[in-house]
Scaffold this motif. Structure first.
Motif, PDB file in Angstrom:
ATOM      1  N   CYS A 180       1.257   5.267   7.611  1.00 28.94           N
ATOM      2  CA  CYS A 180      -0.001   4.791   8.195  1.00 28.94           C
ATOM      3  C   CYS A 180       0.164   4.465   9.692  1.00 28.94           C
ATOM      4  O   CYS A 180       1.155   3.839  10.089  1.00 28.94           O
ATOM      5  CB  CYS A 180      -0.470   3.547   7.441  1.00 28.94           C
ATOM      6  N   CYS A 205      -8.885  -2.346   1.815  1.00 28.68           N
ATOM      7  CA  CYS A 205      -8.782  -1.717   3.142  1.00 28.68           C
ATOM      8  C   CYS A 205      -9.736  -0.516   3.224  1.00 28.68           C
ATOM      9  O   CYS A 205      -9.708   0.374   2.370  1.00 28.68           O
ATOM     10  CB  CYS A 205      -7.337  -1.274   3.389  1.00 28.68           C
ATOM     11  N   ARG A 237      -9.668   1.845   5.440  1.00 27.40           N
ATOM     12  CA  ARG A 237      -8.854   3.049   5.683  1.00 27.40           C
ATOM     13  C   ARG A 237      -8.342   3.610   4.363  1.00 27.40           C
ATOM     14  O   ARG A 237      -8.375   4.806   4.125  1.00 27.40           O
ATOM     15  CB  ARG A 237      -7.641   2.714   6.569  1.00 27.40           C
ATOM     16  N   TYR A 272       1.559   2.954   3.417  1.00 30.13           N
ATOM     17  CA  TYR A 272       2.179   2.201   4.523  1.00 30.13           C
ATOM     18  C   TYR A 272       3.247   3.006   5.289  1.00 30.13           C
ATOM     19  O   TYR A 272       3.258   2.992   6.519  1.00 30.13           O
ATOM     20  CB  TYR A 272       2.757   0.875   4.016  1.00 30.13           C
ATOM     21  N   CYS A 276       0.845  -1.201   0.000  1.00 27.03           N
ATOM     22  CA  CYS A 276       0.000   0.000   0.000  1.00 27.03           C
ATOM     23  C   CYS A 276       0.881   1.252   0.000  1.00 27.03           C
ATOM     24  O   CYS A 276       1.845   1.354   0.766  1.00 27.03           O
ATOM     25  CB  CYS A 276      -0.897   0.004   1.232  1.00 27.03           C
ATOM     26  N   CYS A 299      -1.943  -4.187   4.274  1.00 28.80           N
ATOM     27  CA  CYS A 299      -0.874  -3.237   3.897  1.00 28.80           C
ATOM     28  C   CYS A 299       0.102  -3.842   2.890  1.00 28.80           C
ATOM     29  O   CYS A 299       0.547  -3.178   1.964  1.00 28.80           O
ATOM     30  CB  CYS A 299      -0.114  -2.777   5.130  1.00 28.80           C
TER      31      CYS A 299
HETATM   32  S1  SF4 Z   1      -3.979   0.126   6.949  1.00 30.24           S
HETATM   33 FE1  SF4 Z   1      -4.869   0.399   4.932  1.00 30.24          FE
HETATM   34  S2  SF4 Z   1      -4.306   2.486   4.351  1.00 30.24           S
HETATM   35 FE2  SF4 Z   1      -2.982   1.887   6.027  1.00 30.24          FE
HETATM   36  S3  SF4 Z   1      -1.156   1.084   4.984  1.00 30.24           S
HETATM   37 FE3  SF4 Z   1      -2.510  -0.615   5.478  1.00 30.24          FE
HETATM   38  S4  SF4 Z   1      -3.697  -0.915   3.628  1.00 30.24           S
HETATM   39 FE4  SF4 Z   1      -2.821   1.115   3.497  1.00 30.24          FE
END
Ligand code: SF4
Ligand code: SF4
Length: 251
Positions: free
Chosen positions: A196, A223, A225, A193, A190, A216
């Motif tokens: 995050c 995700c 988020r 990351y 991601c 991630c």
């Molecule tokens: S929690 Fe979600 S937004 Fe945060 S790095 Fe992981 S995949 Fe990406």
């Protein structure tokens, strides 16, 4: 662990089950030995049996199209079968055939050590799920796992529908294409990351590794988020990738 050459030599001359009596060619795995993606089909079809090559018939054409849509080069992947010899009249594999022949697949997994195992269709998915102690739904409900990422015993598993499912007008066509496109998502981490909060919580020992591996460094597109971030929607730092909230992270 045996060498790849030795393994393929053994497969080529294998007569350990009844399928050697009806095959024309036994099919060893093909592709990139350093592949991150390992596709595992059920067994060779008639075209593959005749030519001795993987995915060259109508299903192979569908697979090529799906790989183009997923922006994956066939040269980057490794492909193999659960059963290395054709099943007469496309019958289902018998349990003893799976038990005997899967030894070769297990060796291939050890040798290639891919980032993601991608079983295609029910029997390959069932075998891989059992091997890694996951429980697969019944055959009629197996579609519920296709396109979902699993992480177990240090392995990532992405079961997908077999390309043959698209040979006839399939109402799930769009879903199947979307699921194949996940392969490309899983090859990258991601983009959020590095900044995050989930990364910080993980590095502080507050967050189970499964969240990092499944989202991630896995299917970040799913995700919540990530989706909210892309839509510019605010969300608390302690909201988990599946959208649930873990107040313990807040303390
Ligand atoms: S929690 Fe979600 S937004 Fe945060 S790095 Fe992981 S995949 Fe990406
Ligand atoms: S199906 Fe597998 S175990 Fe059976 S003969 Fe072919 S290679 Fe050997």
């Amino acid at each position: 662990m045996m060498s790849f050459v030795a393994l393929n030599e053994e497969i080529q001359k294998c007569c350990k089950c009844r399928l050697c009596e009806t095959r024309r060619n036994v099919l060893c795995g093909e592709g990139n030995l350093n592949a991150k993606l390992m596709l595992i089909a059920q067994a060779p079809g008639e075209n593959e049996d005749r030519e001795g090559k993987m995915f060259i018939g109508p299903s192979g054409k569908v697979l090529d199209d799906l790989l183009i849509m997923a922006d994956i080069d066939r040269k980057e992947i490794y492909m193999t079968n659960l059963i290395k010899c054709m099943l007469p009249n496309y019958r289902k594999p018998k349990q003893d055939e799976i038990e005997i022949c899967s030894r070769y697949l297990n060796e291939e997994i050890e040798l290639i050590n891919p980032k993601i195992l991608i079983p295609l269709g029910y029997f390959a998915s069932k075998y891989i799920f059992e091997k890694y102690a996951l429980s697969l739904l019944s055959r009629t409900e197996s579609h519920k796992v296709y396109g979902k990422l699993f992480w177990t015993k240090g392995r990532k598993i992405l079961p997908l529908q077999h390309p043959a499912a698209l040979l006839h007008n399939n109402p799930l066509q769009e879903e199947i294409i979307r699921n194949y496109c996940k392969m490309n998502v899983l090859l990258k981490d991601c983009k959020w990351y590095p900044v995050c909060p989930m990364r910080r919580f993980y590095e502080e020992g507050k967050l189970n590794q499964k969240w990092i591996e499944l989202y991630c460094k896995g299917d970040w597109e799913s995700c919540i988020r990530y989706q909210m971030e892309e839509n510019g929607e605010s969300h608390p730092d302690w909201m988990l990738p599946d959208g649930s909230v873990d107040e313990r992270l807040h303390r």
